[in-house]
Scaffold this active site. Structure first.
Site, PDB file in Angstrom:
ATOM      1  N   TRP A   1      44.595  24.018  12.013  1.00 54.83           N
ATOM      2  CA  TRP A   1      46.050  23.821  11.955  1.00 54.83           C
ATOM      3  C   TRP A   1      46.775  24.897  12.745  1.00 54.83           C
ATOM      4  O   TRP A   1      47.780  24.626  13.407  1.00 54.83           O
ATOM      5  CB  TRP A   1      46.538  23.766  10.510  1.00 54.83           C
ATOM      6  CG  TRP A   1      45.990  22.574   9.776  1.00 54.83           C
ATOM      7  CD1 TRP A   1      45.204  22.594   8.658  1.00 54.83           C
ATOM      8  CD2 TRP A   1      46.164  21.187  10.109  1.00 54.83           C
ATOM      9  NE1 TRP A   1      44.883  21.315   8.285  1.00 54.83           N
ATOM     10  CE2 TRP A   1      45.461  20.426   9.153  1.00 54.83           C
ATOM     11  CE3 TRP A   1      46.847  20.520  11.124  1.00 54.83           C
ATOM     12  CZ2 TRP A   1      45.416  19.028   9.177  1.00 54.83           C
ATOM     13  CZ3 TRP A   1      46.802  19.123  11.155  1.00 54.83           C
ATOM     14  CH2 TRP A   1      46.102  18.398  10.185  1.00 54.83           C
TER      15      TRP A   1
ATOM     16  N   ASP B   1      52.938  28.809   8.098  1.00 54.98           N
ATOM     17  CA  ASP B   1      52.656  27.465   7.573  1.00 54.98           C
ATOM     18  C   ASP B   1      51.964  27.655   6.218  1.00 54.98           C
ATOM     19  O   ASP B   1      50.849  28.164   6.150  1.00 54.98           O
ATOM     20  CB  ASP B   1      51.732  26.742   8.566  1.00 54.98           C
ATOM     21  CG  ASP B   1      51.248  25.380   8.066  1.00 54.98           C
ATOM     22  OD1 ASP B   1      51.557  25.003   6.923  1.00 54.98           O
ATOM     23  OD2 ASP B   1      50.547  24.699   8.848  1.00 54.98           O
TER      24      ASP B   1
ATOM     25  N   LYS C   1      50.216  18.459   0.057  1.00 53.99           N
ATOM     26  CA  LYS C   1      49.057  19.174  -0.456  1.00 53.99           C
ATOM     27  C   LYS C   1      49.317  19.619  -1.896  1.00 53.99           C
ATOM     28  O   LYS C   1      48.549  19.317  -2.790  1.00 53.99           O
ATOM     29  CB  LYS C   1      48.742  20.405   0.417  1.00 53.99           C
ATOM     30  CG  LYS C   1      48.658  20.116   1.903  1.00 53.99           C
ATOM     31  CD  LYS C   1      47.438  19.285   2.285  1.00 53.99           C
ATOM     32  CE  LYS C   1      47.553  18.604   3.638  1.00 53.99           C
ATOM     33  NZ  LYS C   1      47.551  19.458   4.806  1.00 53.99           N
TER      34      LYS C   1
END
Ligand SMILES: *Cc1c(COP(=O)(O)O)cnc(C)c1O
Length: 360
Positions: A101, A171, A195
């Site tokens: 990511w 993030d 999530k």
């Protein structure tokens, strides 16, 4: 009704209480005669929902008044582009590469300017977090970017990088609301909610006010300019109304359980059960260097692909689902987010103990 123990990395398990409440309110939200899915985002009823969600989040994360909270769309992946579009005044930024990511965010930033990889843990397949105490950050870098919890590899920054005065962008998709955070250390902290917070389709971004300006890169779409969203309190256009409503319920659920400190203690307790088991197991092994272990995502392997596959299949039959590791990593991964009950982890470990005996 047979609910499974869902170890998915995302979209992921939600608190059962929240789902039940949402079910109860499905046909008639608080006497409005409508579902939240059906009502105008400009209505008074909905305005209360989004305002209350923001107020509860501010309370939970102790967000200072000089930070805006934005409810956005496009997923964390779209935000990878929004960061350079809104912040790259000098067309330069520093990225710490700790997994896929972070790498994707870094690659996206290269479309808009010079993204410099100032540290990476690619040399050991992202099983650790590199030392970020003395990074070689270009003077004119507009920001330093990290992915704080690495969902795929199961690592977490245990301390934030020394950004040497630069803005920190983080993030936190897979560790959102899992423990207390000091928002003042960040310029921008954001995450996709699917999530640990709610249903897919919402990104929550917490942004220091002075970073929200009209001075964005040329060609930035109106919708992706933070100022557009901030000026209209996330109601510039139709937001993902229902998903924000569910996030709001999750915030209330966390508050009821005692807030982020209580969440952290609960998460540490859960993770310890699984890590302690892995540390003594002769069949299963954790893949991450101990000091960087995530409380949320726990990857492990047997070292034998067929055995891994057998385990995943048998676990699924026993009601422990989505334990297969990320397609690029293999093995297994148990994501044990806020909403995974302690019994879920205890029962998983009991199942693994039994599996190990049978396959010794
Ligand atoms: C899942 C994930 C993403 C991607 O999220 P999308 O909403 O699917 O774009 C980005 N960062 C992290 C840390 C993630 O876990």
């Amino acid at each position: 009704m047979a609910r499974v123990y869902n170890f998915s990395a995302g979209p992921a398990v939600l608190p059962e209480e929240v789902l039940r409440e949402a079910a109860d309110e499905m046909m008639d939200y608080q006497g409005s005669g409508q579902s939240v899915m059906e009502m105008s985002h400009r209505s008074k009823v909905y305005d209360n929902i989004i305002k209350e969600a923001e107020a509860d989040l501010r309370d939970l994360m102790n967000i200072p008044d000089n930070y805006k909270v934005l409810f956005l769309q496009g997923g964390a992946s779209q935000f990878f582009a929004e960061v350079p579009m809104n912040l790259m005044k000098n067309k330069k930024a520093a990225y710490v590469i700790t997994g896929q990511w972070a790498k994707k965010a870094y690659e996206e930033a290269q479309i808009y300017g010079e993204a410099v990889a100032v540290a990476s843990s690619a040399d050991k397949t992202f099983t650790y977090i590199p030392d970020c105490s003395n990074l070689d950050i270009p003077e004119d870098a507009d920001y330093v970017y990290i992915c704080e919890n690495n969902t795929i590899y199961g690592t977490k920054f245990q301390e934030l990088p020394n950004t040497k005065g630069h803005i920190l962008v983080s993030d936190i998709s897979s560790c959102f609301l899992s423990e207390p955070v000091d928002v003042t250390k960040y310029g921008v902290v954001y995450g996709g909610v699917q999530k640990n917070v709610g249903p897919a389709g919402v990104v929550i971004a917490i942004i220091r006010e002075d970073l929200i300006t009209d001075d964005v890169l040329p060609g930035t779409p109106t919708m992706l300019k933070w100022k557009t969203q901030a000026d209209k309190d996330s109601l510039y256009n139709t937001p993902p109304c229902y998903n924000i409503y569910i996030c709001g319920k999750v915030f209330k659920w966390i508050k009821k359980l005692g807030g982020l400190q209580a969440m952290k203690e609960r998460n540490e307790k859960k993770a310890k059960i699984l890590y302690d088991f892995l540390d003594q197991s002769k069949l299963f092994k954790g893949t991450v260097e101990k000091e960087y272990r995530s409380l949320m995502n726990v990857p492990f392997v047997t070292g034998d692909k067929e055995m891994d596959a057998k385990f995943v299949a048998e676990a699924e039959k026993a009601g422990f689902v989505n334990l297969k590791g990320h397609r690029t990593v293999g093995g297994m991964r148990a994501s044990i987010y806020n909403a995974m009950p302690i019994e879920g982890v205890e029962k998983l470990v009991a199942f693994m103990t039994e599996f190990e005996k049978e396959n010794a």
